[in-house]
Design an enzyme around this catalytic site. Sequence first.
Site, PDB file in Angstrom:
ATOM      1  N   ARG A 158       1.071  -0.873  -0.065  1.00 19.37           N
ATOM      2  CA  ARG A 158       0.040   0.283  -0.260  1.00 19.37           C
ATOM      3  C   ARG A 158       0.751   1.156   0.137  1.00 19.37           C
ATOM      4  NH1 ARG A 158      -4.938  -1.033   2.361  1.00 19.37           N
ATOM      5  NH2 ARG A 158      -5.796  -3.484   1.430  1.00 19.37           N
ATOM      6  N   LYS A 223       2.123  -2.659   4.339  1.00 17.32           N
ATOM      7  CA  LYS A 223       1.869  -1.389   4.897  1.00 17.32           C
ATOM      8  C   LYS A 223       3.098  -1.160   5.143  1.00 17.32           C
ATOM      9  CE  LYS A 223      -2.717  -0.994   6.456  1.00 17.32           C
ATOM     10  NZ  LYS A 223      -3.616  -0.296   6.842  1.00 17.32           N
ATOM     11  N   CYS A 487     -15.488  -0.121  13.115  1.00 14.62           N
ATOM     12  CA  CYS A 487     -15.552  -1.798  13.618  1.00 14.62           C
ATOM     13  C   CYS A 487     -13.720  -2.308  14.805  1.00 14.62           C
ATOM     14  CB  CYS A 487     -15.690  -2.406  11.851  1.00 14.62           C
ATOM     15  SG  CYS A 487     -14.264  -2.714  11.238  1.00 14.62           S
TER      16      CYS A 487
END
Length: 569
Positions: A158, A223, A487
């Site tokens: 990412r 990441k 969440c």
Amino acid sequence: MTTITDTVDRSTDISQPLDRLGPDETLKYNSDYLRGTIEHGLLDRITGSVSYEDNKLMKFHGIYQQDDRDIRDERRRQKLEPAYTFMVRVRLPGGICSPEQWLKIDALARAHGGNTIRLTTRQTFQFHWVLKEDIKPTIQGLHEVLLDTIAACGDDARGVMCTSDPSDSAVHAEVAALAAATSHHVIPRARGYHEIWYGKERVATSEEEEPFYGRTYLPRKFKIGFVIPPSNDIDVYTQDLGFIAIAGPDGLEGFNVSIGGGMGRTDNEPRTYPRLADVIGFIPKDRLIEATDAVMAVQRDYGNRAERARARFKYTVDDKGVEWVKAEIERRMGAPFAPARPFAFTSNGDRFGWRRTETGRFDYTLFIQNGRVSNLPGRPMMDGLRALAGVHRGAFRLTPNQNLIIADIAAEDRPAIEAILAEHGLAEADRQSALRLNSIACVALPTCALAMAESERYLPDLMTRIEEILAANGLLDEPITIRMTGCPNGCARPYVAEIAFTGRAPGKYNLYVGGGFHGERLNRLYRENIGEAAILETLGEMLGRYAAERAAGEHFGDFVMRAGYFDAA
């Protein structure tokens, strides 16, 4: 039987039968390198959505299908399909943006993104409320200013992060350039993105379209972040792969390497959990790319492709063992790590207001609550930032805490910048509590499909009530990190905050406390599935004790761990 085979030189045969892998692996394998039927689906005007398969593949292109959950039930009653729109995320290495790029982002947000821009916790832009027919004009508009959305989502590396507000400008310039070079190196190579969004002609199909990733890419998202001590603003221990800059008398010397961090977890599933990264050694700066390739290759080859909930690199590290993974990385690099060099972090927040840099120029850090840029009554932020971009001759830096640095301001340009800030009511950091300045929230409702509770729309109001408790205890100026997600997935990095809430149901949250002030310690679950009244009662007791019993200079998270709140666990 069809098998997934290697597309790069590897030392072991890890070919796996497709019927033993998760469905996402089969989907990727059969996607023609992420092309799927996306191009045809965009032409379908009968529906505002795309197919399930194309929705999965479009994530690799930086795009998520969403719908307005505020009106979902009403549309169902009217026998209408959900109000589908799309989130488009930009790839912006290190969060650095030119004024020209900002003006284009602003124009696209006004034309296609609901007149709002979202600054994310990974230092980039998100457009929300983009209609299907507006996705291609949005991506083509980004291309005009040399921006794209490649690998902003999906099972790949990412967007690459980098410390945004360093104390050493020269070291930051070099590290930021290396972060950008790493981002350009790790993105997928297949040309499907250019064919679908830019209209490029397909030239050839080859098994070598993805020389590193192969046909199934990575098992899950990956990441990468670069951090420059003493600031840990990127929360380096939450990254799959972290590079901790080590500087010497002559500038940047190299990086300590950390592996295996990650925030996401699933409620009631103990086999999923947040994890802090391990520092495994030091590399000189000229070995950065080979170290990146080696770490990612270990995850590509050994990550769990059968059980998606256990596919992140942190689980590979735990399942194989840190020392085994380190040895495998060293084998692939062809050289061992040197011992890690000393370093220290002091915070993971932003410094607001004006600051003179070592080059004699100025930076101004602007507080943007939860990263939401829009025009509000009395505070037309979107208009103000457009005006700034029209006169600014430096750069903009998006911070990992959802704020914005107007960077590299010449002394003679400062009065003009100050005037625009004042005219649009933007210079507000000095009027906010330290708690609010250290807050982060994810988007959650109404657009995120995973959200179970509010976050961005609720945290500001909840903080107002917590601020009353702080004021009563003389703590308004005490920096305390507070984060909220809708969440358990951890998009706002909640599990390293001193106070954190993760959504369980409308109005209900898990309360976590005790994280390290600069991201060095995970917090712990203290109360489960509670509403606002219980949250305020619990924090009222804790903050009251903190005010009365804390040691000099003791942070709230450290006090919680010392004061015995978890002794019975």
